[in-house]
Design an enzyme around this catalytic site. Structure first.
Site, mmCIF file in Angstrom:
data_model
loop_
_atom_site.group_PDB
_atom_site.id
_atom_site.type_symbol
_atom_site.label_atom_id
_atom_site.label_comp_id
_atom_site.label_asym_id
_atom_site.label_seq_id
_atom_site.Cartn_x
_atom_site.Cartn_y
_atom_site.Cartn_z
ATOM 1 N N ASP A 150 11.986 -9.515 -82.676
ATOM 2 C CA ASP A 150 11.406 -10.425 -83.670
ATOM 3 C C ASP A 150 12.191 -10.246 -84.973
ATOM 4 O O ASP A 150 11.994 -9.265 -85.689
ATOM 5 C CB ASP A 150 9.925 -10.111 -83.908
ATOM 6 C CG ASP A 150 9.053 -10.479 -82.715
ATOM 7 O OD1 ASP A 150 9.581 -10.533 -81.591
ATOM 8 O OD2 ASP A 150 7.849 -10.706 -82.911
ATOM 9 N N LYS A 213 8.557 -18.110 -84.817
ATOM 10 C CA LYS A 213 7.324 -17.367 -85.109
ATOM 11 C C LYS A 213 6.944 -17.624 -86.553
ATOM 12 O O LYS A 213 7.803 -17.672 -87.428
ATOM 13 C CB LYS A 213 7.598 -15.874 -84.840
ATOM 14 C CG LYS A 213 6.495 -14.927 -85.234
ATOM 15 C CD LYS A 213 6.835 -13.492 -84.788
ATOM 16 C CE LYS A 213 5.915 -12.477 -85.435
ATOM 17 N NZ LYS A 213 6.260 -11.082 -85.109
ATOM 18 N N LYS A 249 5.272 -18.766 -81.689
ATOM 19 C CA LYS A 249 4.370 -17.614 -81.813
ATOM 20 C C LYS A 249 3.723 -17.604 -83.190
ATOM 21 O O LYS A 249 4.363 -17.239 -84.174
ATOM 22 C CB LYS A 249 5.153 -16.310 -81.587
ATOM 23 C CG LYS A 249 4.318 -15.050 -81.844
ATOM 24 C CD LYS A 249 5.121 -13.774 -81.558
ATOM 25 C CE LYS A 249 4.356 -12.535 -82.024
ATOM 26 N NZ LYS A 249 5.150 -11.303 -81.895
#
Lengths: 313, 288
Positions: A150, A213, A249
């Site tokens: 991430d 995300k 996400k």
């Protein structure tokens, strides 16, 4: 051009000015309409067997997260135990998400269970460091056994309009990841406008991010329904243009089952049923899992459950 | 001639320190003792009850962690505020219970006195219910009463103020938090009491008060896994066995009551306080 950039958009990524032209050429976001649509979708009533399905699906989509300065190997191990087996007869969660130095511990704990190990990297959460350090951060996590990275984008560069720098950074990190899944954190709470969220989403998709995300969870507001909807639109349009599936996400601020189900409704309505899988939609959360488990108990037992019946994190 | 339009009050629930309507949007008419319309009260649903339990659980840490002295002061201040609303309470009790105004007044006085009585117990309870235990070993062993947690209270149906105070005040005095289902037919004094609590120093969520159909809400309250004790004072007689079974399923302590409604005007004892605490015993090695 990177291998993931298709021919259709290769013009857009030829140089900084064409990238800027492309991103600023994206249609503007109708903020009122977007918020109204999100609020409208949030009123859907999901009950009985649909709710049970939604709860189990949401559990399987959780990236169980602990990103605290106070994380210890013991805490990460107990988190992994919960990820493998949240409760009797529940699906396991999608992944655990930890800082790079905890990846080795987590990888050992979830080995062979199908639970992925996600690690934040690239000077999380601010993204304020040199590219060299960001690459080293990523490689450190990958070598330790992370199967998903991430990364955060450099919001300062993005807001200053240096799109090319952000683009190159994502591509460089993607290269450093190799086969490891890359999620690109936009930190929408710092992007100020919906137009910026749309541009950042496309920028990340163009640069090869497997997931986009919303947030680090360190900035408020984090994941909101309108922002998630906007990002779902981006991956839907990307799929329509290229045939590739990219994931979304939302992370941070999703604490209740009700919130999670609202997001699932949005996934179904905005992106489509294809996205209702942990491969393409995740929740970055920690306390959400307990609420999902409590709601699951309520559905099965017929009476309300309480925090005494789930683990303390 | 006055052509002023009177401003009538919307009676709402009291959850987490706020006054929401029922999420169901339902209301039901409340009549006085002779069947004349008094007001529309909110008719709580099981989801309102769920929210109330969440609020009570959230407030438990702070309220149970406050010093006993502080809780006593806070509760005493509630009594001061009740005193300022004597006339309003008396009028509501008179209308709801059909009591003549002098008797209604004495009921209100008794309710305020009852509140003060329980306020006085906060810092004496540990002395009376706790102990330094004589044990055969090199240990200092002592027992202290601790509040049991979230208490569900089904308020007495007839005595709408004195009865309510008699079952609610002990919950607060021991440091527990309450989810109260008010008297179904006479809920108005309970809502006024909630207004008093909202303007007192009792933290939001310590008392949550629902109005509605007791028989509809009671099973959800009894079976709720996050409710630690259940006071059956106002439970419908035919429902009591079922409620006790449901409560047993989630390990909820039950305060049973006799057949008819007791005479709330007679002096209380510490039975309710005793029922709402759990005794913690500590063995401390003394060394030699």
């Amino acid at each position: 051009m990177s291998a993931t950039t298709t021919h259709e958009f290769s013009d857009a990524t030829r140089d900084e000015s064409s990238l800027r032209r492309f991103l600023h050429g994206l249609p503007g976001v109708d903020a009122v309409g977007l918020e109204q649509r999100s609020a409208g979708l949030a009123t859907r009533s999901i009950k009985k067997s649909s709710k049970r399905w939604a709860i189990d699906t949401a559990i399987s989509m959780v990236d169980l997260t602990t990103l605290e300065g106070a994380d210890t190997p013991g805490k990460v191990r107990s988190l992994c135990a919960k990820a493998r087996h949240p409760a009797p007869a529940t699906p396991r969660v999608a992944a655990v998400c930890v800082y790079p130095d905890m990846v080795a511990t987590a990888a050992q704990e979830v080995a062979g269970t199908g639970v992925e190990v996600a690690s934040v990297a690239t000077a999380f959460p601010s993204g304020r460091s040199s590219l060299r350090i960001k690459i080293a951060d990523t490689e450190y996590a990958v070598e330790a056994g992370a199967t998903e990275i991430d990364m955060v984008i450099d919001r300062g560069a993005f807001l200053a309009g240096r799109y090319g720098q952000v683009f190159d950074e994502i591509r460089t990190i993607k290269a450093a990841c190799g086969d490891t899944h890359l999620k690109v954190i936009l930190e929408t709470g710092e992007l100020a406008t919906y137009d910026n969220v749309r541009r950042a989403s496309w920028l990340a998709l163009l640069a090869g991010g497997d997931f986009i995300k919303t947030s680090t969870g360190k900035v408020s507001p984090a994941a909101t329904l309108p922002v998630t909807n906007l990002m779902l639109q981006a991956v839907r349009d990307w799929h329509a243009a290229t045939g590739q599936h990219r994931g979304v996400k939302p992370a941070g601020g999703i604490r209740t089952t009700k919130d999670a189900i609202r997001h699932l409704v949005a996934v179904h309505e905005v992106a489509g049923p294809d996205w209702l899988t942990p491969k393409l939609f995740r929740f970055g959360a920690s306390s959400l899992l307990n609420d999902l488990l409590m709601q699951r108990q309520t559905q099965l037992s017929g009476h309300y459950s309480g925090p005494d019946y789930v683990t303390v994190d | 001639m006055s052509d002023r339009v009177t401003v009538s009050k919307t009676y709402k629930l009291f959850v987490g320190g706020a006054f929401p309507r029922s999420e169901s949007g339902r209301t039901y008419p409340v009549s006085d003792s002779r069947g004349r319309f008094l007001a529309n009260a909110a008719q709580a649903s099981r989801k309102d009850l769920r929210e109330a339990v969440v609020a009570a659980r959230g407030a438990f840490g702070k309220w149970s962690g406050a010093t006993a002295y502080n809780r006593g002061q806070v509760l005493y201040r509630v009594a001061e505020l009740l005193e300022g609303r004597r006339e309003q309470f008396a009028a509501e009790v008179a209308a709801g219970e059909g009591a003549p105004s002098r008797r209604a007044q004495s009921i209100v006085d008794a309710a305020i006195d009852r509140w003060v009585w329980y306020a006085g117990w906060t810092d004496k309870l540990a002395t009376v219910l706790g102990a330094a235990n004589p044990v055969a070993g090199p240990y200092f062993s002592f027992s202290v009463p601790e509040p049991t947690g979230v208490v569900g209270v089904l308020a007495p149906p007839d005595s709408s103020l004195l009865g309510l105070v008699s079952v609610l005040a002990p919950v607060l005095a021991v440091g527990a938090t309450a989810v109260v289902v008010a008297s179904e037919d006479r809920p108005l004094p309970a809502i006024t009491l909630a207004e008093v609590l909202a303007t007192s120093d009792v933290p939001g969520g310590v008392v949550n008060l629902l109005t509605g159909h007791t028989a509809e809400l009671a099973p959800w309250l009894a079976a709720h896994a996050d409710v630690n004790a259940l006071d059956l004072a106002g439970a419908p007689v035919e429902q009591r066995a079922e409620l006790e079974r449901a409560a047993a399923g989630t390990v909820t302590r039950v305060l049973r009551v006799g057949r008819g409604e007791p005479d709330w005007t007679t002096g209380p004892d510490i039975g309710r306080l005793r029922a709402l605490v759990e005794t913690k015993t500590v063995w401390h090695p003394m060394g030699v």
